[in-house]
Scaffold this motif. Structure first.
Motif, PDB file in Angstrom:
ATOM      1  N   LEU A  75      53.120  43.728  44.172  1.00  0.00           N
ATOM      2  CA  LEU A  75      53.102  44.171  45.566  1.00  0.00           C
ATOM      3  C   LEU A  75      54.451  44.770  45.954  1.00  0.00           C
ATOM      4  O   LEU A  75      54.514  45.807  46.613  1.00  0.00           O
ATOM      5  CB  LEU A  75      52.739  42.988  46.466  1.00  0.00           C
ATOM      6  CG  LEU A  75      52.579  43.246  47.956  1.00  0.00           C
ATOM      7  CD1 LEU A  75      51.593  44.380  48.222  1.00  0.00           C
ATOM      8  CD2 LEU A  75      52.137  41.975  48.663  1.00  0.00           C
ATOM      9  N   ILE A  76      55.517  44.145  45.498  1.00  0.00           N
ATOM     10  CA  ILE A  76      56.855  44.692  45.749  1.00  0.00           C
ATOM     11  C   ILE A  76      56.978  46.089  45.133  1.00  0.00           C
ATOM     12  O   ILE A  76      57.492  47.009  45.771  1.00  0.00           O
ATOM     13  CB  ILE A  76      57.951  43.753  45.208  1.00  0.00           C
ATOM     14  CG1 ILE A  76      57.996  42.463  46.023  1.00  0.00           C
ATOM     15  CG2 ILE A  76      59.315  44.440  45.193  1.00  0.00           C
ATOM     16  CD1 ILE A  76      58.853  41.372  45.419  1.00  0.00           C
ATOM     17  N   ASN A  77      56.488  46.252  43.914  1.00  0.00           N
ATOM     18  CA  ASN A  77      56.545  47.571  43.254  1.00  0.00           C
ATOM     19  C   ASN A  77      55.792  48.625  44.049  1.00  0.00           C
ATOM     20  O   ASN A  77      56.266  49.749  44.210  1.00  0.00           O
ATOM     21  CB  ASN A  77      55.972  47.491  41.838  1.00  0.00           C
ATOM     22  CG  ASN A  77      56.874  46.749  40.890  1.00  0.00           C
ATOM     23  OD1 ASN A  77      58.078  46.647  41.106  1.00  0.00           O
ATOM     24  ND2 ASN A  77      56.290  46.209  39.839  1.00  0.00           N
ATOM     25  N   ILE A  78      54.610  48.278  44.532  1.00  0.00           N
ATOM     26  CA  ILE A  78      53.824  49.227  45.324  1.00  0.00           C
ATOM     27  C   ILE A  78      54.584  49.614  46.586  1.00  0.00           C
ATOM     28  O   ILE A  78      54.673  50.803  46.929  1.00  0.00           O
ATOM     29  CB  ILE A  78      52.440  48.641  45.676  1.00  0.00           C
ATOM     30  CG1 ILE A  78      51.587  48.483  44.420  1.00  0.00           C
ATOM     31  CG2 ILE A  78      51.727  49.525  46.696  1.00  0.00           C
ATOM     32  CD1 ILE A  78      50.301  47.686  44.624  1.00  0.00           C
ATOM     33  N   ILE A  79      55.131  48.641  47.277  1.00  0.00           N
ATOM     34  CA  ILE A  79      55.875  48.926  48.509  1.00  0.00           C
ATOM     35  C   ILE A  79      57.090  49.797  48.215  1.00  0.00           C
ATOM     36  O   ILE A  79      57.365  50.750  48.947  1.00  0.00           O
ATOM     37  CB  ILE A  79      56.297  47.609  49.203  1.00  0.00           C
ATOM     38  CG1 ILE A  79      55.060  46.830  49.664  1.00  0.00           C
ATOM     39  CG2 ILE A  79      57.230  47.899  50.376  1.00  0.00           C
ATOM     40  CD1 ILE A  79      55.343  45.402  50.082  1.00  0.00           C
ATOM     41  N   MET A  80      57.796  49.497  47.141  1.00  0.00           N
ATOM     42  CA  MET A  80      58.974  50.300  46.796  1.00  0.00           C
ATOM     43  C   MET A  80      58.588  51.748  46.499  1.00  0.00           C
ATOM     44  O   MET A  80      59.294  52.671  46.892  1.00  0.00           O
ATOM     45  CB  MET A  80      59.730  49.662  45.635  1.00  0.00           C
ATOM     46  CG  MET A  80      60.428  48.381  46.059  1.00  0.00           C
ATOM     47  SD  MET A  80      61.461  47.628  44.809  1.00  0.00           S
ATOM     48  CE  MET A  80      62.767  48.834  44.656  1.00  0.00           C
ATOM     49  N   LYS A  81      57.452  51.953  45.827  1.00  0.00           N
ATOM     50  CA  LYS A  81      56.982  53.316  45.556  1.00  0.00           C
ATOM     51  C   LYS A  81      56.664  54.039  46.850  1.00  0.00           C
ATOM     52  O   LYS A  81      56.965  55.226  47.000  1.00  0.00           O
ATOM     53  CB  LYS A  81      55.732  53.286  44.671  1.00  0.00           C
ATOM     54  CG  LYS A  81      55.979  52.876  43.256  1.00  0.00           C
ATOM     55  CD  LYS A  81      54.660  52.807  42.511  1.00  0.00           C
ATOM     56  CE  LYS A  81      54.783  51.998  41.241  1.00  0.00           C
ATOM     57  NZ  LYS A  81      53.477  51.749  40.619  1.00  0.00           N
ATOM     58  N   ARG A  82      56.039  53.329  47.789  1.00  0.00           N
ATOM     59  CA  ARG A  82      55.646  53.940  49.052  1.00  0.00           C
ATOM     60  C   ARG A  82      56.841  54.227  49.963  1.00  0.00           C
ATOM     61  O   ARG A  82      56.764  55.066  50.846  1.00  0.00           O
ATOM     62  CB  ARG A  82      54.668  53.040  49.818  1.00  0.00           C
ATOM     63  CG  ARG A  82      53.353  52.834  49.130  1.00  0.00           C
ATOM     64  CD  ARG A  82      52.415  53.997  49.461  1.00  0.00           C
ATOM     65  NE  ARG A  82      51.182  53.841  48.722  1.00  0.00           N
ATOM     66  CZ  ARG A  82      50.935  54.427  47.564  1.00  0.00           C
ATOM     67  NH1 ARG A  82      51.825  55.226  47.030  1.00  0.00           N
ATOM     68  NH2 ARG A  82      49.787  54.251  46.955  1.00  0.00           N
ATOM     69  N   THR A  83      57.938  53.493  49.769  1.00  0.00           N
ATOM     70  CA  THR A  83      59.105  53.669  50.638  1.00  0.00           C
ATOM     71  C   THR A  83      60.209  54.498  50.009  1.00  0.00           C
ATOM     72  O   THR A  83      61.291  54.603  50.568  1.00  0.00           O
ATOM     73  CB  THR A  83      59.676  52.297  51.071  1.00  0.00           C
ATOM     74  OG1 THR A  83      60.047  51.554  49.906  1.00  0.00           O
ATOM     75  CG2 THR A  83      58.687  51.507  51.894  1.00  0.00           C
ATOM     76  N   GLU A  84      59.959  55.095  48.852  1.00  0.00           N
ATOM     77  CA  GLU A  84      61.001  55.893  48.174  1.00  0.00           C
ATOM     78  C   GLU A  84      61.552  57.004  49.061  1.00  0.00           C
ATOM     79  O   GLU A  84      62.718  57.320  48.991  1.00  0.00           O
ATOM     80  CB  GLU A  84      60.448  56.482  46.885  1.00  0.00           C
ATOM     81  CG  GLU A  84      60.356  55.489  45.773  1.00  0.00           C
ATOM     82  CD  GLU A  84      59.806  56.105  44.489  1.00  0.00           C
ATOM     83  OE1 GLU A  84      59.298  57.243  44.515  1.00  0.00           O
ATOM     84  OE2 GLU A  84      59.873  55.428  43.459  1.00  0.00           O
TER      85      GLU A  84
END
Length: 86
Positions: A75-84
């Protein structure tokens, strides 16, 4: 810095539903909080809404159906991708 902020936010939110503070960080990252019953479907919807609001992102259907979404680390990875772009 961004990783830690996201990690702390998710853990804080999940603490509202089930205690995870006794686990080591590596265990928390691998924790499948959905399948292990740490959160019910209503709480999951609430969590998704909170995350989208907090980080100004929107999950797509592929995110929500992915195996990655079921673990805190994923979930952290997904959020980080979305907030790049932020």
């Amino acid at each position: 810095m961004k990783y830690k902020k996201i990690y702390e936010y998710i853990c804080s939110n999940l603490e509202n539903f089930h205690s995870i503070n006794t686990l080591e960080e590596i265990e928390i990252l691998k924790l499948n909080f959905i399948e292990e019953g740490f959160i019910d479907s209503y709480s999951l919807i609430h969590l998704i809404s909170d995350i989208e609001s907090q980080f100004k992102i929107q999950f797509n259907p592929e995110d929500l159906e992915s195996e990655e979404f079921k673990t805190i680390g994923g979930l952290i990875n997904i959020i980080m991708k979305r907030t790049e772009w932020i």
